[in-house]
Motif scaffolding. Structure first.
Motif, mmCIF file in Angstrom:
data_model
loop_
_atom_site.group_PDB
_atom_site.id
_atom_site.type_symbol
_atom_site.label_atom_id
_atom_site.label_comp_id
_atom_site.label_asym_id
_atom_site.label_seq_id
_atom_site.Cartn_x
_atom_site.Cartn_y
_atom_site.Cartn_z
ATOM 1 N N PRO A 1 0.830 -1.220 0.000
ATOM 2 C CA PRO A 1 0.000 0.000 0.000
ATOM 3 C C PRO A 1 0.858 1.261 0.000
ATOM 4 C CG PRO A 1 -0.014 -1.043 2.165
ATOM 5 C CD PRO A 1 0.685 -1.981 1.235
ATOM 6 N N GLU A 2 0.365 2.281 -0.648
ATOM 7 C CA GLU A 2 1.117 3.532 -0.743
ATOM 8 C C GLU A 2 1.172 4.225 0.614
ATOM 9 O OE1 GLU A 2 -0.587 5.943 -3.741
ATOM 10 O OE2 GLU A 2 -0.041 4.614 -5.400
ATOM 11 N N TYR A 3 2.289 4.923 0.859
ATOM 12 C CA TYR A 3 2.492 5.636 2.127
ATOM 13 C C TYR A 3 1.575 6.853 2.195
ATOM 14 C CZ TYR A 3 4.683 8.403 5.758
ATOM 15 O OH TYR A 3 4.911 9.140 6.887
ATOM 16 N N LYS A 4 0.839 6.923 3.293
ATOM 17 C CA LYS A 4 -0.065 8.050 3.501
ATOM 18 C C LYS A 4 0.728 9.201 4.110
ATOM 19 C CE LYS A 4 -4.614 9.114 5.376
ATOM 20 N NZ LYS A 4 -5.685 8.667 6.261
ATOM 21 N N SER A 5 0.933 10.215 3.327
ATOM 22 C CA SER A 5 1.797 11.312 3.781
ATOM 23 C C SER A 5 1.089 12.233 4.747
ATOM 24 C CB SER A 5 2.289 12.114 2.569
ATOM 25 O OG SER A 5 1.185 12.624 1.839
ATOM 26 N N SER A 6 -0.201 12.406 4.617
ATOM 27 C CA SER A 6 -0.937 13.330 5.481
ATOM 28 C C SER A 6 -2.249 12.694 5.916
ATOM 29 C CB SER A 6 -1.219 14.641 4.736
ATOM 30 O OG SER A 6 -2.025 15.496 5.528
ATOM 31 N N ASP A 7 -2.627 12.928 7.188
ATOM 32 C CA ASP A 7 -3.888 12.396 7.705
ATOM 33 C C ASP A 7 -4.843 13.518 8.103
ATOM 34 O OD1 ASP A 7 -2.425 13.322 9.787
ATOM 35 O OD2 ASP A 7 -2.634 11.548 11.051
ATOM 36 N N THR A 8 -4.787 14.626 7.382
ATOM 37 C CA THR A 8 -5.693 15.752 7.635
ATOM 38 C C THR A 8 -6.407 16.132 6.335
ATOM 39 O OG1 THR A 8 -3.945 17.365 7.178
ATOM 40 C CG2 THR A 8 -4.232 16.691 9.457
ATOM 41 N N ASN A 9 -7.373 17.024 6.484
ATOM 42 C CA ASN A 9 -8.114 17.512 5.314
ATOM 43 C C ASN A 9 -7.500 18.781 4.718
ATOM 44 O OD1 ASN A 9 -9.975 15.438 5.685
ATOM 45 N ND2 ASN A 9 -11.175 16.658 7.132
ATOM 46 N N VAL A 10 -6.355 19.183 5.243
ATOM 47 C CA VAL A 10 -5.695 20.405 4.756
ATOM 48 C C VAL A 10 -5.002 20.096 3.436
ATOM 49 C CG1 VAL A 10 -4.021 22.217 5.305
ATOM 50 C CG2 VAL A 10 -5.351 21.160 7.130
ATOM 51 N N THR A 11 -5.176 20.962 2.476
ATOM 52 C CA THR A 11 -4.553 20.772 1.159
ATOM 53 C C THR A 11 -3.102 21.211 1.193
ATOM 54 O OG1 THR A 11 -5.333 22.966 0.499
ATOM 55 C CG2 THR A 11 -6.721 21.094 -0.097
ATOM 56 N N ALA A 12 -2.332 20.713 0.222
ATOM 57 C CA ALA A 12 -0.907 21.049 0.173
ATOM 58 C C ALA A 12 -0.697 22.529 -0.118
ATOM 59 C CB ALA A 12 -0.204 20.201 -0.879
ATOM 60 N N ILE A 13 -1.528 23.103 -0.966
ATOM 61 C CA ILE A 13 -1.430 24.537 -1.297
ATOM 62 C C ILE A 13 -2.777 25.170 -0.970
ATOM 63 C CG2 ILE A 13 -1.078 26.236 -3.126
ATOM 64 C CD1 ILE A 13 0.628 24.021 -4.526
ATOM 65 N N GLU A 14 -2.785 25.977 0.087
ATOM 66 C CA GLU A 14 -4.017 26.633 0.513
ATOM 67 C C GLU A 14 -4.222 27.929 -0.270
ATOM 68 O OE1 GLU A 14 -4.928 26.089 4.981
ATOM 69 O OE2 GLU A 14 -2.749 26.280 4.840
ATOM 70 N N ASN B 1 -10.838 15.040 15.872
ATOM 71 C CA ASN B 1 -9.475 15.022 16.424
ATOM 72 C C ASN B 1 -8.542 14.156 15.587
ATOM 73 O OD1 ASN B 1 -7.529 15.735 18.325
ATOM 74 N ND2 ASN B 1 -7.922 13.914 19.550
ATOM 75 N N GLU B 2 -9.104 13.129 14.910
ATOM 76 C CA GLU B 2 -8.272 12.267 14.074
ATOM 77 C C GLU B 2 -7.672 13.024 12.896
ATOM 78 O OE1 GLU B 2 -10.705 9.013 12.993
ATOM 79 O OE2 GLU B 2 -10.552 8.001 14.953
ATOM 80 N N VAL B 3 -8.415 13.977 12.362
ATOM 81 C CA VAL B 3 -7.924 14.764 11.224
ATOM 82 C C VAL B 3 -7.551 16.186 11.661
ATOM 83 C CG1 VAL B 3 -9.196 13.437 9.525
ATOM 84 C CG2 VAL B 3 -10.298 15.393 10.591
ATOM 85 N N ARG B 4 -7.301 16.348 12.975
ATOM 86 C CA ARG B 4 -6.953 17.684 13.480
ATOM 87 C C ARG B 4 -5.544 18.043 13.051
ATOM 88 N NH1 ARG B 4 -4.303 19.319 18.057
ATOM 89 N NH2 ARG B 4 -4.241 17.171 18.829
ATOM 90 N N PRO B 5 -5.330 19.232 12.503
ATOM 91 C CA PRO B 5 -3.969 19.617 12.121
ATOM 92 C C PRO B 5 -3.132 19.953 13.344
ATOM 93 C CG PRO B 5 -5.510 21.395 11.628
ATOM 94 C CD PRO B 5 -6.319 20.245 12.085
ATOM 95 N N GLY B 6 -1.864 19.522 13.292
ATOM 96 C CA GLY B 6 -0.931 19.832 14.366
ATOM 97 C C GLY B 6 -1.157 19.033 15.619
ATOM 98 N N ARG C 1 5.818 26.966 3.651
ATOM 99 C CA ARG C 1 5.836 25.530 3.374
ATOM 100 C C ARG C 1 5.991 24.721 4.669
ATOM 101 N NH1 ARG C 1 3.118 23.819 0.419
ATOM 102 N NH2 ARG C 1 2.149 25.808 0.725
ATOM 103 N N PHE C 2 6.853 25.209 5.558
ATOM 104 C CA PHE C 2 7.086 24.499 6.823
ATOM 105 C C PHE C 2 5.820 24.491 7.686
ATOM 106 C CE2 PHE C 2 8.686 24.156 11.194
ATOM 107 C CZ PHE C 2 9.395 22.962 11.082
ATOM 108 N N ALA C 3 5.135 25.638 7.743
ATOM 109 C CA ALA C 3 3.886 25.722 8.512
ATOM 110 C C ALA C 3 2.815 24.814 7.908
ATOM 111 C CB ALA C 3 3.399 27.161 8.555
ATOM 112 N N ASN C 4 2.774 24.723 6.581
ATOM 113 C CA ASN C 4 1.808 23.851 5.917
ATOM 114 C C ASN C 4 2.079 22.378 6.217
ATOM 115 O OD1 ASN C 4 1.006 22.268 3.152
ATOM 116 N ND2 ASN C 4 -0.434 23.908 3.637
ATOM 117 N N MET C 5 3.357 21.994 6.280
ATOM 118 C CA MET C 5 3.716 20.611 6.617
ATOM 119 C C MET C 5 3.353 20.288 8.063
ATOM 120 S SD MET C 5 7.360 20.292 4.649
ATOM 121 C CE MET C 5 7.689 18.582 4.971
ATOM 122 N N GLN C 6 3.485 21.261 8.948
ATOM 123 C CA GLN C 6 3.058 21.055 10.334
ATOM 124 C C GLN C 6 1.548 20.892 10.434
ATOM 125 O OE1 GLN C 6 4.715 24.400 12.459
ATOM 126 N NE2 GLN C 6 6.457 23.200 13.180
#
Length: 414
Positions: free
Chosen positions: A152-165, A315-320, A357-362
């Protein structure tokens, strides 16, 4: 006469100020010999001088004159006739090895009659893009390995936030008046909230204790005057008198009083029993109302569980959510009305792309949020006074004179 110093030689003077020099210039051969002897004794079970005779010797009760086959073989005169194990024996060609090679086992094939009875699948033409069309499946060969299943492919993000807001429309290089005012309003609300939090933290902090001169004099003068001591003595005497009076009183109850108390106690118990029976009968009459209350409570519990489950999912998809730190409140990037320009060339972007970019990754939980490490010392600095400062004044003057003389001698030599 020859002295002992001449026989032994001049003693070598060496420095033993640290452990390395001490190990190098000290002879510990006798200590090591003693420790080796002690270890040997521990291995062998103690000193031989301290052991008993039965531990050191044993009586051989076998017949000396009895000669067996094994004894004759082990005799020294027969040792020349034994095979020397250090020399390899000479062997001739014995032919090919009779060991059979193991054949690789294949998966069990299907019976021949089943394979013969199967009809041959002919290649069919079908529409690849038609709805409901399924390609014919090929029967896998039993002797071949199975198909490789992809990981299975690696899940890089577990939130609903998009890479480019998408930024706020008021942050454009030529925004409308309403969008720009909306952006300024949001930025102002965030700043006001931050100031309120800072003021609340200062207000909740413990205020500094201010001690006036009058309070200090009052505290320091407690116990100096004799009035306090006399007042304390008077209080002690009063307490003693009251204790004596209360201890000397003998208030005993009469038999009539005790009988009256018993009757009152029995009446109270009867009243309590009657009250309990009334309450029980009342509860039996209101069974419908109790059922209604239970249904209302179960409905309230269900609502609470639904709210809790919704919070858990959020809380499962909570950012940060990873890391010890908290996600910092974002300050929206905005420009003042005088800084806005209609030309894209004259636009100065206040945002930093690396920080963005760093804040978006967080936010997307790809990087944990850490606390800022403040520079600090693990151990406090230790201040040691120099030995010169500990000397008395006379010795200090002597050391100063010596240093001056040395400096003068150096100058004269130059």
């Amino acid at each position: 006469m020859v002295s002992t110093a001449q026989i032994l030689g001049k003693r070598k003077r060496v420095s033993k100020k640290n452990k390395k020099a001490w190990r190098k210039h000290t002879d510990i051969a006798d200590v090591e010999k003693f420790l080796e002897d002690k270890l040997r004794e521990e291995r062998t079970g103690g000193k031989p001088s301290e052991k008993k005779d039965k531990d050191l010797f044993y009586i051989d009760k076998t017949d000396i004159f009895e000669t067996t086959k094994t004894k004759l073989e082990n005799m020294k005169c027969h040792s020349e006739l034994q095979i020397d194990t250090r020399v390899a024996p000479i062997t001739g060609y014995s032919g090919p090895s009779k060991k059979k090679k193991k054949k690789k086992k294949c998966a069990p094939a299907a019976p021949m009659d089943i394979i013969i009875d199967q009809p041959k699948t002919e290649s069919k033409i079908y529409d690849l893009w038609a709805q409901g069309s399924v390609a014919p499946k090929k029967t896998p060969d039993p002797c071949l390995r199975g198909a490789v299943v992809k990981a299975p492919e690696y899940k890089s993000s577990d939130t609903n936030v998009t890479a480019i807001e998408l930024p706020h429309p008021g942050a454009s290089y030529n925004p409308t008046f309403s969008d720009h005012q909306d952006l300024l309003k949001k930025a102002n609300e965030i700043e006001v909230k931050r100031e309120k939090d800072n003021l609340k933290a200062k207000r909740d902090a413990a205020p500094p204790i201010k001690i006036t001169e009058a309070d200090y004099l009052r505290e320091m003068s407690i116990g100096l005057n004799g009035d306090d001591a006399s007042e304390a003595e008077e209080e002690v005497t009063e307490n003693e008198v009251t204790c004596q009076i209360t201890c000397d009183r003998k208030d005993r109850k009469t038999r009539a009083q005790r009988n009256r108390e018993k009757l009152e106690k029995l009446k109270a118990e009867e009243l309590a029993e009657g009250k309990a029976a009334k309450q029980l009968s009342h509860q039996l009459r209101r069974i419908k109302a109790i059922k209604k209350e239970i249904r209302a409570e179960s409905a309230a519990v269900e609502e609470v569980t639904k709210v809790r489950q919704a919070k858990k999912k959020a809380n499962e998809v909570r950012p940060g959510k990873y890391g010890p730190g908290k996600l910092p409140v974002e300050q929206p990037d905005f420009l003042l009305p005088e800084e806005i320009s209609s030309s894209l060339r004259k636009l100065v972007s206040p945002a930093n792309p690396i920080q963005d970019r760093f804040a978006n990754m967080q936010k997307r939980n790809m990087v944990e949020i850490r606390k800022q490490v403040v520079p600090h010392r693990k151990y406090a600095l230790k201040y040691v006074e120099k030995w010169r400062r500990k000397l008395p004044e006379e010795l200090k003057e002597l050391t100063k004179m010596k240093t001056k003389k040395k400096k003068k001698a150096i100058k004269m030599s130059e």
